[in-house]
Design a protein around this motif. Structure first.
Motif, PDB file in Angstrom:
ATOM      1  N   GLN A   4       4.352  57.894 -87.388  1.00 35.71           N
ATOM      2  CA  GLN A   4       3.777  57.263 -88.577  1.00 35.71           C
ATOM      3  C   GLN A   4       4.918  56.864 -89.497  1.00 35.71           C
ATOM      4  OE1 GLN A   4       0.381  56.875 -89.198  1.00 35.71           O
ATOM      5  NE2 GLN A   4       0.834  55.758 -91.079  1.00 35.71           N
ATOM      6  N   ALA A   5       5.126  55.555 -89.631  1.00 36.25           N
ATOM      7  CA  ALA A   5       6.228  55.041 -90.455  1.00 36.25           C
ATOM      8  C   ALA A   5       5.754  54.722 -91.865  1.00 36.25           C
ATOM      9  CB  ALA A   5       6.812  53.790 -89.811  1.00 36.25           C
ATOM     10  N   SER A   6       6.675  54.840 -92.814  1.00 31.16           N
ATOM     11  CA  SER A   6       6.375  54.512 -94.202  1.00 31.16           C
ATOM     12  C   SER A   6       7.666  54.153 -94.925  1.00 31.16           C
ATOM     13  CB  SER A   6       5.686  55.680 -94.899  1.00 31.16           C
ATOM     14  OG  SER A   6       6.532  56.813 -94.919  1.00 31.16           O
ATOM     15  N   ARG A  18      14.543  53.311 -98.226  1.00 36.92           N
ATOM     16  CA  ARG A  18      14.600  54.398 -97.254  1.00 36.92           C
ATOM     17  C   ARG A  18      13.282  54.452 -96.505  1.00 36.92           C
ATOM     18  NH1 ARG A  18      14.395  60.914 -97.933  1.00 36.92           N
ATOM     19  NH2 ARG A  18      15.889  61.488 -96.295  1.00 36.92           N
ATOM     20  N   LEU A  19      13.358  54.276 -95.208  1.00 42.08           N
ATOM     21  CA  LEU A  19      12.188  54.379 -94.362  1.00 42.08           C
ATOM     22  C   LEU A  19      12.075  55.797 -93.814  1.00 42.08           C
ATOM     23  CD1 LEU A  19      12.437  51.047 -92.306  1.00 42.08           C
ATOM     24  CD2 LEU A  19      11.425  51.436 -94.574  1.00 42.08           C
ATOM     25  N   SER A  20      10.838  56.238 -93.668  1.00 39.64           N
ATOM     26  CA  SER A  20      10.580  57.551 -93.094  1.00 39.64           C
ATOM     27  C   SER A  20       9.609  57.424 -91.938  1.00 39.64           C
ATOM     28  CB  SER A  20       9.973  58.487 -94.150  1.00 39.64           C
ATOM     29  OG  SER A  20      10.847  58.685 -95.223  1.00 39.64           O
ATOM     30  N   CYS A  21       9.743  58.311 -90.990  1.00 45.26           N
ATOM     31  CA  CYS A  21       8.842  58.329 -89.841  1.00 45.26           C
ATOM     32  C   CYS A  21       8.489  59.779 -89.544  1.00 45.26           C
ATOM     33  CB  CYS A  21       9.500  57.676 -88.639  1.00 45.26           C
ATOM     34  SG  CYS A  21       8.473  57.651 -87.151  1.00 45.26           S
ATOM     35  N   ALA A  22       7.201  60.079 -89.603  1.00 47.06           N
ATOM     36  CA  ALA A  22       6.726  61.425 -89.296  1.00 47.06           C
ATOM     37  C   ALA A  22       6.201  61.445 -87.875  1.00 47.06           C
ATOM     38  CB  ALA A  22       5.630  61.822 -90.278  1.00 47.06           C
ATOM     39  N   PHE A  28       9.560  66.619 -79.722  1.00 41.72           N
ATOM     40  CA  PHE A  28      10.304  65.711 -80.601  1.00 41.72           C
ATOM     41  C   PHE A  28      11.805  65.948 -80.542  1.00 41.72           C
ATOM     42  CE2 PHE A  28      11.011  62.888 -84.061  1.00 41.72           C
ATOM     43  CZ  PHE A  28      11.993  63.463 -84.849  1.00 41.72           C
ATOM     44  N   SER A  29      12.234  67.195 -80.572  1.00 36.01           N
ATOM     45  CA  SER A  29      13.660  67.486 -80.667  1.00 36.01           C
ATOM     46  C   SER A  29      14.441  67.027 -79.437  1.00 36.01           C
ATOM     47  CB  SER A  29      13.885  68.983 -80.892  1.00 36.01           C
ATOM     48  OG  SER A  29      13.380  69.718 -79.801  1.00 36.01           O
ATOM     49  N   ALA A  73      13.284  70.027 -87.487  1.00 34.79           N
ATOM     50  CA  ALA A  73      12.367  71.050 -87.994  1.00 34.79           C
ATOM     51  C   ALA A  73      11.148  70.406 -88.652  1.00 34.79           C
ATOM     52  CB  ALA A  73      13.088  71.954 -88.991  1.00 34.79           C
ATOM     53  N   GLN A  74      11.364  69.307 -89.366  1.00 38.45           N
ATOM     54  CA  GLN A  74      10.272  68.605 -90.028  1.00 38.45           C
ATOM     55  C   GLN A  74       9.674  67.517 -89.147  1.00 38.45           C
ATOM     56  OE1 GLN A  74       8.974  69.339 -93.073  1.00 38.45           O
ATOM     57  NE2 GLN A  74      10.380  71.090 -93.155  1.00 38.45           N
ATOM     58  N   LYS A  75      10.301  67.259 -88.006  1.00 38.63           N
ATOM     59  CA  LYS A  75       9.863  66.199 -87.093  1.00 38.63           C
ATOM     60  C   LYS A  75       9.825  64.857 -87.824  1.00 38.63           C
ATOM     61  CE  LYS A  75       7.239  69.251 -84.056  1.00 38.63           C
ATOM     62  NZ  LYS A  75       5.929  69.531 -83.404  1.00 38.63           N
TER      63      LYS A  75
END
Length: 122
Positions: A4-6, A18-22, A28-29, A73-75
């Motif tokens: 999920q990008a934002s 700054r873009l973030s992706c959850a 994931f790691s 850790a936060q993915k």
């Protein structure tokens, strides 16, 4: 892996975003994750990737201006974009590959976020 990008938006040339992706998923790691973009009428291209070990790779067009980082850790995956130019205008997608050392080729990535629009005005 679900992504999920934002963080997209409208910014003037020279500005920053700054873009973030959850991400979700237990693997994931061990994934390669990255940001690709697609401008109107152009093919999708990767701008930055970060491999599972933390090493990074950037497209020549963004070197020195963009920084990719990951927080296992936060993915989450981030793309800090500085000194933005009008030619950076595009829909930006976060992507993940189950390969720990995937190349910056969209065909190698099986997981994609929904995209977030970045518009840089001159």
């Amino acid at each position: 892996v679900q992504l999920q990008a934002s963080g997209g938006g409208l910014v003037q040339a020279g500005g920053s975003l700054r873009l973030s992706c959850a991400a979700s998923g237990r693997t994931f790691s061990s994934c390669t994750v990255g940001w690709a973009r697609q401008a109107p009428g152009k093919e999708r291209e990767f701008v930055a990737i970060v491999w599972s070990g933390g090493s990074t790779n950037y497209a020549d067009s963004v070197k020195g201006r963009f920084t990719i980082s990951r927080d296992n850790a936060q993915k989450k995956v981030y793309l800090q974009m500085n000194s933005l130019k009008p030619e950076d205008t595009a829909v930006y997608y976060c992507a993940a590959s189950r390969r720990s050392w995937a190349p910056p080729d969209p065909a190698e990535y099986g997981y994609w976020g929904q995209g977030t629009l970045v518009t840089v005005s001159s």
